[in-house]
Design a protein around this motif. Structure first.
Motif, PDB file in Angstrom:
ATOM      1  N   VAL A   1      -9.173  -7.001 -12.985  1.00 48.39           N
ATOM      2  CA  VAL A   1      -9.617  -5.695 -13.481  1.00 48.39           C
ATOM      3  C   VAL A   1      -8.969  -4.587 -12.656  1.00 48.39           C
ATOM      4  CG1 VAL A   1     -11.617  -4.188 -13.781  1.00 48.39           C
ATOM      5  CG2 VAL A   1     -11.786  -6.632 -14.325  1.00 48.39           C
ATOM      6  N   GLY A   2      -8.432  -3.609 -13.346  1.00 47.07           N
ATOM      7  CA  GLY A   2      -7.806  -2.480 -12.673  1.00 47.07           C
ATOM      8  C   GLY A   2      -8.717  -1.274 -12.618  1.00 47.07           C
ATOM      9  N   THR A   3      -8.305  -0.298 -11.835  1.00 47.38           N
ATOM     10  CA  THR A   3      -8.930   1.017 -11.846  1.00 47.38           C
ATOM     11  C   THR A   3      -7.898   2.010 -11.321  1.00 47.38           C
ATOM     12  OG1 THR A   3     -10.922   2.299 -11.304  1.00 47.38           O
ATOM     13  CG2 THR A   3     -10.054   0.865  -9.571  1.00 47.38           C
ATOM     14  N   ILE A   4      -8.301   3.197 -10.933  1.00 44.30           N
ATOM     15  CA  ILE A   4      -7.350   4.249 -10.603  1.00 44.30           C
ATOM     16  C   ILE A   4      -6.581   3.961  -9.313  1.00 44.30           C
ATOM     17  CG2 ILE A   4      -8.764   5.944 -11.800  1.00 44.30           C
ATOM     18  CD1 ILE A   4      -9.626   7.022  -9.053  1.00 44.30           C
ATOM     19  N   GLU A   5      -5.391   4.529  -9.212  1.00 45.49           N
ATOM     20  CA  GLU A   5      -4.602   4.438  -7.976  1.00 45.49           C
ATOM     21  C   GLU A   5      -5.042   5.500  -6.983  1.00 45.49           C
ATOM     22  OE1 GLU A   5      -0.098   5.664  -6.893  1.00 45.49           O
ATOM     23  OE2 GLU A   5      -0.244   3.974  -8.279  1.00 45.49           O
ATOM     24  N   GLY A   6      -5.329   6.708  -7.464  1.00 39.34           N
ATOM     25  CA  GLY A   6      -5.646   7.804  -6.575  1.00 39.34           C
ATOM     26  C   GLY A   6      -4.393   8.411  -5.961  1.00 39.34           C
ATOM     27  N   PRO A   7      -4.553   9.461  -5.152  1.00 37.17           N
ATOM     28  CA  PRO A   7      -3.392  10.203  -4.637  1.00 37.17           C
ATOM     29  C   PRO A   7      -2.853   9.711  -3.301  1.00 37.17           C
ATOM     30  CG  PRO A   7      -5.395  11.392  -4.123  1.00 37.17           C
ATOM     31  CD  PRO A   7      -5.821  10.165  -4.893  1.00 37.17           C
ATOM     32  N   TYR A   8      -3.432   8.650  -2.705  1.00 34.74           N
ATOM     33  CA  TYR A   8      -3.105   8.316  -1.324  1.00 34.74           C
ATOM     34  C   TYR A   8      -2.236   7.073  -1.164  1.00 34.74           C
ATOM     35  CZ  TYR A   8      -6.770  11.729  -0.373  1.00 34.74           C
ATOM     36  OH  TYR A   8      -7.522  12.868  -0.331  1.00 34.74           O
ATOM     37  N   TYR A   9      -1.642   6.575  -2.228  1.00 35.21           N
ATOM     38  CA  TYR A   9      -0.745   5.425  -2.112  1.00 35.21           C
ATOM     39  C   TYR A   9       0.613   5.865  -1.577  1.00 35.21           C
ATOM     40  CZ  TYR A   9       2.529   1.748  -3.510  1.00 35.21           C
ATOM     41  OH  TYR A   9       3.508   0.798  -3.525  1.00 35.21           O
ATOM     42  N   ILE A  10       1.133   5.091  -0.627  1.00 33.96           N
ATOM     43  CA  ILE A  10       2.477   5.299  -0.095  1.00 33.96           C
ATOM     44  C   ILE A  10       3.201   3.955  -0.135  1.00 33.96           C
ATOM     45  CG2 ILE A  10       3.871   5.957   1.895  1.00 33.96           C
ATOM     46  CD1 ILE A  10       2.413   8.321   0.781  1.00 33.96           C
ATOM     47  N   PRO A  11       4.327   3.844  -0.839  1.00 34.25           N
ATOM     48  CA  PRO A  11       5.053   2.568  -0.857  1.00 34.25           C
ATOM     49  C   PRO A  11       5.721   2.294   0.485  1.00 34.25           C
ATOM     50  CG  PRO A  11       6.316   4.252  -1.997  1.00 34.25           C
ATOM     51  CD  PRO A  11       4.993   4.882  -1.648  1.00 34.25           C
ATOM     52  N   GLY A  12       6.070   1.017   0.708  1.00 31.54           N
ATOM     53  CA  GLY A  12       6.838   0.667   1.885  1.00 31.54           C
ATOM     54  C   GLY A  12       6.034   0.292   3.101  1.00 31.54           C
ATOM     55  N   ALA A  13       4.756  -0.060   2.923  1.00 35.88           N
ATOM     56  CA  ALA A  13       3.938  -0.469   4.065  1.00 35.88           C
ATOM     57  C   ALA A  13       4.511  -1.737   4.700  1.00 35.88           C
ATOM     58  CB  ALA A  13       2.497  -0.710   3.621  1.00 35.88           C
ATOM     59  N   PRO A  14       4.256  -1.969   5.983  1.00 40.26           N
ATOM     60  CA  PRO A  14       4.747  -3.179   6.644  1.00 40.26           C
ATOM     61  C   PRO A  14       4.341  -4.434   5.873  1.00 40.26           C
ATOM     62  CG  PRO A  14       3.803  -1.675   8.251  1.00 40.26           C
ATOM     63  CD  PRO A  14       3.498  -1.093   6.902  1.00 40.26           C
ATOM     64  N   GLU A  15       5.314  -5.346   5.694  1.00 34.50           N
ATOM     65  CA  GLU A  15       5.075  -6.551   4.891  1.00 34.50           C
ATOM     66  C   GLU A  15       4.960  -7.783   5.784  1.00 34.50           C
ATOM     67  OE1 GLU A  15       7.507  -9.151   1.581  1.00 34.50           O
ATOM     68  OE2 GLU A  15       7.527  -6.960   1.357  1.00 34.50           O
ATOM     69  N   PHE A  16       4.032  -8.660   5.436  1.00 33.59           N
ATOM     70  CA  PHE A  16       3.772  -9.880   6.179  1.00 33.59           C
ATOM     71  C   PHE A  16       3.774 -11.069   5.221  1.00 33.59           C
ATOM     72  CE2 PHE A  16       1.743  -6.283   8.183  1.00 33.59           C
ATOM     73  CZ  PHE A  16       2.039  -6.427   9.536  1.00 33.59           C
ATOM     74  N   ALA A  17       3.857 -12.274   5.779  1.00 34.07           N
ATOM     75  CA  ALA A  17       3.819 -13.496   4.981  1.00 34.07           C
ATOM     76  C   ALA A  17       2.442 -14.136   5.094  1.00 34.07           C
ATOM     77  CB  ALA A  17       4.886 -14.482   5.442  1.00 34.07           C
ATOM     78  N   SER A  18       1.781 -14.289   3.946  1.00 31.72           N
ATOM     79  CA  SER A  18       0.522 -15.040   3.802  1.00 31.72           C
ATOM     80  C   SER A  18      -0.706 -14.398   4.433  1.00 31.72           C
ATOM     81  CB  SER A  18       0.672 -16.460   4.335  1.00 31.72           C
ATOM     82  OG  SER A  18       1.664 -17.148   3.601  1.00 31.72           O
ATOM     83  N   GLU A  19      -0.589 -13.901   5.652  1.00 30.31           N
ATOM     84  CA  GLU A  19      -1.753 -13.275   6.277  1.00 30.31           C
ATOM     85  C   GLU A  19      -1.291 -12.196   7.242  1.00 30.31           C
ATOM     86  OE1 GLU A  19      -3.103 -15.883  10.001  1.00 30.31           O
ATOM     87  OE2 GLU A  19      -3.361 -16.933   8.081  1.00 30.31           O
TER      88      GLU A  19
END
Length: 283
Positions: free
Chosen positions: A102-120
């Motif tokens: 189920v989806g809902t709104i994104e809102g104004p505070y999303y920023i792409p490019g956050a640090p990425e990790f594997a599995s956890e």
């Protein structure tokens, strides 16, 4: 960083950042459908005309509206205003046929490019970050329950004082923002803190409308998620906490029963934990 420093955040500051993030957002370009633009614009104008007639709007009120619209633009608050008061209906229409998560709104505070990790991951946070520790985990699957390898789970949320990194002063850039790339088992696990409810910025134009209307400006505590995988539809969601303040009275009208979490004490003895799975629709 103390909460008192964070509380110097202003509507104009948040608005400028939200507007800049929106301006940088990738959007698909295509030919203009003049008939559709005309139909939507005509209906919107007609609805507004009917409001003027129904409420016998005066010239003083009309001038106040013009001044308010100018102010919203000058302070960069259009993303904030539209995401709070309009986006939930756009999301409802866009996701009406979704069968999975189920989806809902994104809102104004999303920023792409956050640090990425594997599995956890332990989500980036300040030393001694205030808040109840939370282990948030689950599995990304297809609609038949098969785990999805290489799914991307993006998480961002407010801190224990209700502020977002990159939208309040003095908070490290990626604080409480991270992404996990799942392995063959489709599993993800974030170690973070439970966010607090927060009020949308009230010192600007959006706040002026809320105050004049006698509404409250509060959103319930929530986790933001974007979940995607090759060949699947991306879902944008928010997850709320059972019994939390404003869950029943969200200013953005974005809460849905399927999105309410019920954490339990963590097996580690530290804080809480909760499991939430994301079945994704085919693209």
């Amino acid at each position: 960083m103390s909460a008192s420093t964070e509380q110097n955040a202003t509507a104009a500051g948040s608005g400028r950042n939200a507007s800049a993030a929106f301006a940088a957002k990738e959007r698909a370009a295509g030919p203009v459908d003049h008939a559709r633009v005309s139909a939507i614009a005509t209906d919107a104008m007609t609805a507004l005309h009917e409001v003027v007639r129904k409420h016998q709007v005066t010239y003083a009120e009309y001038d106040a509206l013009k001044a308010w619209l100018i102010s919203v633009g000058e302070t960069g608050e259009w993303p904030l205003f539209l995401d709070v008061f309009v986006e939930h209906v756009v999301e409802e229409v866009a996701n009406a046929d979704r069968k999975g998560a189920v989806g809902t709104i994104e809102g104004p505070y999303y920023i792409p490019g956050a640090p990425e990790f594997a599995s956890e991951a332990t989500v980036p946070m300040r030393e001694g970050e205030a808040g109840i520790p939370l282990l948030f985990q689950g599995t990304v699957t297809d609609l038949d329950g098969a785990p999805l390898d290489g799914a991307l789970v993006e998480l961002w949320h407010a801190d224990d004082a209700g502020y977002y990194s990159q939208f309040a002063p003095g908070i490290p850039e990626w604080n409480l923002r991270a992404a996990i790339r799942t392995g063959a088992d489709g599993h993800y696990a974030f170690r973070t803190i439970q966010p607090a409810p927060y009020q949308i910025p009230t010192d600007g134009s959006t706040g002026a409308l809320i105050s004049a209307a006698g509404w409250h400006p509060w959103r319930p505590a929530h986790l933001h998620l974007k979940v995607s995988a090759p060949g699947k539809q991306l879902v944008t969601s928010q997850l709320y906490f059972d019994g939390g303040e404003y869950v029943e009275d969200d200013v953005a009208q974005a809460v849905k029963p399927e999105l309410i979490l019920r954490p339990t004490p963590a097996a580690s003895g530290e804080g809480n934990e909760v499991t939430y799975d994301f079945p994704l629709d085919p693209a």
